[in-house]
Every structure is written in structure tokens, then in C-alpha cells.
Motif scaffolding. Structure first.
Motif, PDB file in Angstrom:
ATOM      1  N   LEU A 111       0.771  -1.178   0.068  1.00  0.00           N
ATOM      2  CA  LEU A 111      -0.107   0.051  -0.008  1.00  0.00           C
ATOM      3  C   LEU A 111       0.711   1.283   0.085  1.00  0.00           C
ATOM      4  O   LEU A 111       0.408   2.286  -0.524  1.00  0.00           O
ATOM      5  CB  LEU A 111      -0.911  -0.046   1.099  1.00  0.00           C
ATOM      6  CG  LEU A 111      -2.111  -0.912   1.032  1.00  0.00           C
ATOM      7  CD1 LEU A 111      -2.870  -1.033   2.634  1.00  0.00           C
ATOM      8  CD2 LEU A 111      -3.036  -0.799   0.068  1.00  0.00           C
ATOM      9  N   GLN A 112       1.999   1.171   0.622  1.00  0.00           N
ATOM     10  CA  GLN A 112       2.984   2.541   0.727  1.00  0.00           C
ATOM     11  C   GLN A 112       3.416   2.561  -0.769  1.00  0.00           C
ATOM     12  O   GLN A 112       3.724   3.833  -1.132  1.00  0.00           O
ATOM     13  CB  GLN A 112       4.036   2.178   1.667  1.00  0.00           C
ATOM     14  CG  GLN A 112       3.821   2.214   3.095  1.00  0.00           C
ATOM     15  CD  GLN A 112       4.782   1.571   3.817  1.00  0.00           C
ATOM     16  OE1 GLN A 112       5.688   1.012   3.453  1.00  0.00           O
ATOM     17  NE2 GLN A 112       4.719   2.362   5.319  1.00  0.00           N
ATOM     18  N   LEU A 113       3.624   1.457  -1.204  1.00  0.00           N
ATOM     19  CA  LEU A 113       4.047   1.771  -2.838  1.00  0.00           C
ATOM     20  C   LEU A 113       3.070   2.189  -3.942  1.00  0.00           C
ATOM     21  O   LEU A 113       3.252   2.970  -4.836  1.00  0.00           O
ATOM     22  CB  LEU A 113       4.852   0.714  -3.300  1.00  0.00           C
ATOM     23  CG  LEU A 113       6.079   0.174  -2.653  1.00  0.00           C
ATOM     24  CD1 LEU A 113       6.680  -1.229  -3.083  1.00  0.00           C
ATOM     25  CD2 LEU A 113       6.983   1.273  -2.928  1.00  0.00           C
ATOM     26  N   LEU A 114       1.792   1.715  -3.799  1.00  0.00           N
ATOM     27  CA  LEU A 114       0.624   1.772  -4.823  1.00  0.00           C
ATOM     28  C   LEU A 114      -0.302   2.684  -4.334  1.00  0.00           C
ATOM     29  O   LEU A 114      -1.438   2.918  -5.200  1.00  0.00           O
ATOM     30  CB  LEU A 114       0.180   0.425  -4.872  1.00  0.00           C
ATOM     31  CG  LEU A 114       1.086  -0.699  -5.432  1.00  0.00           C
ATOM     32  CD1 LEU A 114       0.244  -2.141  -5.420  1.00  0.00           C
ATOM     33  CD2 LEU A 114       1.726  -0.529  -6.667  1.00  0.00           C
ATOM     34  N   SER A 115      -0.376   3.254  -3.170  1.00  0.00           N
ATOM     35  CA  SER A 115      -1.595   4.131  -3.022  1.00  0.00           C
ATOM     36  C   SER A 115      -0.920   5.575  -2.221  1.00  0.00           C
ATOM     37  O   SER A 115       0.092   5.391  -1.764  1.00  0.00           O
ATOM     38  CB  SER A 115      -2.398   3.260  -1.961  1.00  0.00           C
ATOM     39  OG  SER A 115      -1.998   3.127  -0.548  1.00  0.00           O
ATOM     40  N   HIS A 116      -1.913   6.165  -1.838  1.00  0.00           N
ATOM     41  CA  HIS A 116      -1.420   7.606  -1.139  1.00  0.00           C
ATOM     42  C   HIS A 116      -2.167   7.572   0.076  1.00  0.00           C
ATOM     43  O   HIS A 116      -2.715   8.624   0.464  1.00  0.00           O
ATOM     44  CB  HIS A 116      -1.970   8.950  -1.933  1.00  0.00           C
ATOM     45  CG  HIS A 116      -1.155   8.881  -3.169  1.00  0.00           C
ATOM     46  ND1 HIS A 116       0.275   9.277  -3.651  1.00  0.00           N
ATOM     47  CD2 HIS A 116      -1.582   8.537  -4.508  1.00  0.00           C
ATOM     48  CE1 HIS A 116       0.558   9.055  -4.601  1.00  0.00           C
ATOM     49  NE2 HIS A 116      -0.629   8.714  -5.449  1.00  0.00           N
TER      50      HIS A 116
END
Length: 350
Positions: A111-116
Motif C-alpha cells: 500500500l505504501q508503494l501503490l497508494s496514497h
């Protein structure tokens, strides 16, 4: 009265009786919906500091009543047999204190890589993964379904005691923040609310065992009713304590992720229990609830210790505040389906 009118009347009566039987068999599910609605309308009644006094009635009296009922209703040989089922205990504790934290850690990294999504929420999600199981909800739900409640009692208590040591270590590893847990006060509280009522119930059972065998008291119904009280108090706190400031998109993301995690954990525990470990259906029910539930009682104080003086503390606690009522709500919805599965004949391979 004509024959057609008689037929219509009979059909109507059959339909009404069928509906009443359906409602009766799903009373707990209806009760869950009812108490949540009441908590939304009158949260001040069941919230902390309200007239219900949940800090006493729910935290202590309800939990003690649950384990007293378990002690009275449970055969001593069943409890002894459950304690000896080391293979099941190792699986449950490994699942909730090793596998779940690892899965949530992997999810957070993705989620850290793919979302805000707010990074504070993600850290709060890590805290959820590190929490031990609660001592009450898994036991009640297992008993309501008709699963191995002796195994649920033992693993809920064992997980809570292990959490005193394991949870701070997990937090140190996952988040890099050390938390000092009040070991003595937690052990004392668990002993008073879990161990003593359970032992007292076993003693009482020895004196009234003939009456129990003859009258068959509805211990499962009593425990389920107590769970409705706990659900009412939990949602009352949730609805009243609306100090968490988040935009609607982030809030919806929190709810969707938590619900998805719980469904995944439940399905995975079911598949591993039935297809890999070969547990019985009763054991599988206990595993599903004990290995996927997380403790709010230990969780909130732990978050406050780990993130002391953090101005965003309300955001950090959101995942746990969402996870706790969701696990009870999902468990309540699963009860009738798991009951049907428990009572259905086993599949015979051809």
C-alpha cells in the motif's frame, strides 16, 4: 368457507410459521442489527461513562459471566482434552501472532508503494496485526455455532497471556518502537476475569451436574445475549467517539481494507484447518474465530503507549477501532452459516 379459501388460509399459516421459524433461528443476527441501531440512536447509554457503566459491566462482569458459563457448561474431560491438543494450540497462536502480522506487514508495504493512504493509518494497521486475541468474542461465537468451545476458551486465554510478551516484541520489530506493558496488572486482570470464573464454574458444575444433564440450561443463548451487550457497548463508543478527523475517501479505504483483511484471514484459516491440518469441524470453528480476532482491550492502551504525545493518535487508533466491531459483526453474520455447515453431513469422496 370454500375449499379455495381454506387452501389460501392454510398456505398463509404455513408461510407465517415458516417465517417465524426463520426469524427464530436467526435471532442472534437480528439482535446484532438491533443493538447496532440502538447504539446509533442512543450511544450515550452504552458508551464509557454512560449509565450502563461498560467499564465495569462489559469489561469485567460480562467477561466473567461468559467464562463462568463456560466453566459450568463444559465437561471437565472436554477441557482437559482441549488443553492436550497441542497441535491445535500451536497452529492458532502461530497464525494470530506470526502469520497475521507478516501478512499485514506485506500488505502495508504494498500500500505504501501503490497508494496514497495516510501513513499513520498504515502504522495503525501494523499495530492491529501485532495484537493478541481477545478473551471473550471468539469463545461466545464458537459456542453459538456449536464448535469446540473448550479449545476456544484455552486459546483465547493462552493468546492473551502470550500477547503480554509477544506483542511488545512484534511492535519493536514491525514499527521500531518499544512499548512497556504493565505485566502484573494485565496478568491480574486476566486471572480475575478468565481463570477464576472458569475454575469456579467447574466447581459449581460438580455440585449441579445432574440438574445440568436433566434441564439442559441454554448456556449458549446466555453467552450470545452477553455478546449482544458487548456489541452495543462497542458500537456506542464508536458512534459517540467521533473525534477522528479523516476525509471520507480515507475512511472508506480503512473500512474496505479492514473488512478485506478479516475475510481473507477467515477464509485462509478455514482452508488451512480443513485441507492442510485436517482439524474437525468443531476445531475449525474455534480456529477461525480465535486466530483472526484481535483485542481492543489491550490494543488501545498499547497504541497510547507506543505513540504517546502524538497529535495524530486518533488516526492511528482508527484501524483497531474499525477492526474490533467488524470482527464481531462478521462473526455474528457467519454464525447461522457455520451452524448449517456443522450440522450438514460430511462429504463422502467418490
Amino acid at each position: 368457507m370454500t375449499s379455495s379459501n381454506v387452501g389460501e388460509s392454510t398456505t398463509s399459516h404455513l408461510f407465517i410459521n415458516k417465517m417465524l421459524q426463520k426469524l427464530k433461528s436467526n435471532w442472534f443476527l437480528l439482535g446484532v442489527v438491533g443493538v447496532i441501531a440502538c447504539a446509533k440512536l442512543w450511544p450515550w447509554i452504552g458508551a464509557k461513562g454512560g449509565p450502563l457503566k461498560p467499564e465495569v459491566t462489559v469489561k469485567y462482569v460480562s467477561v466473567m459471566a461468559i467464562f463462568l458459563c463456560s466453566g459450568v457448561s463444559m465437561r471437565t474431560e472436554d477441557l482437559t482434552q482441549a488443553m492436550a491438543n497441542v497441535r491445535l494450540h500451536i497452529f492458532v497462536q502461530s497464525y494470530t501472532l506470526i502469520l497475521v502480522p507478516c501478512l499485514i506487514s506485506s500488505l502495508v508495504e504494498s500500500l505504501q508503494l501503490l497508494s496514497h493512504i495516510n501513513p499513520l493509518f498504515l502504522r495503525g494497521l501494523l499495530v492491529v496485526g501485532c495484537m493478541p486475541p481477545p478473551v471473550s468474542s471468539a469463545v461466545i461465537l464458537t459456542k453459538a455455532v456449536g464448535g469446540n468451545d473448550a479449545a476456544a476458551v484455552f486459546n483465547s486465554a493462552l493468546g492473551s497471556f502470550l500477547g503480554i510478551i509477544v506483542t511488545p516484541l512484534l511492535l519493536l520489530y514491525m514499527i521500531g518502537t518499544h512499548a512497556s506493558v504493565p505485566f502484573f496488572s494485565i496478568v491480574t486482570s486476566l486471572s480475575i476475569t478468565v481463570i477464576l470464573p472458569l475454575l469456579l464454574g467447574q466447581v459449581i458444575r460438580g455440585f449441579i451436574i445432574d440438574w445440568i444433564e436433566e434441564k439442559k440450561p441454554p448456556f449458549g443463548t446466555i453467552s450470545s445475549s452477553i455478546l449482544l451487550l458487548i456489541i452495543f457497548s462497542t458500537f456506542s463508543d464508536t458512534f459517540k467517539g467521533s473525534s477522528i478527523q479523516m476525509d471520507m475517501t480515507s475512511l472508506c479505504s480503512v473500512i474496505m481494507i479492514v473488512v478485506s483483511c478479516q475475510l481473507t484471514f477467515l477464509c485462509l484459516s478455514y482452508l488451512l484447518s480443513t485441507h492442510v491440518m485436517g482439524f474437525t469441524r468443531g476445531d475449525t470453528v474455534a480456529v477461525m474465530f480465535c486466530s483472526t480476532h484481535k483485542s481492543l482491550t489491550l490494543g488501545i492502551p498499547m497504541v497510547k503507549i507506543v505513540f504517546a504525545n502524538n497529535p495524530e493518535l486518533s488516526t492511528l487508533t482508527l484501524p483497531l477501532l474499525v477492526y474490533h466491531p467488524t470482527q464481531i459483526l462478521l462473526g455474528g453474520f457467519l454464525v447461522p452459516f457455520l451452524q448449517s455447515w456443522m450440522n450438514s453431513p460430511p462429504l463422502i469422496p467418490t
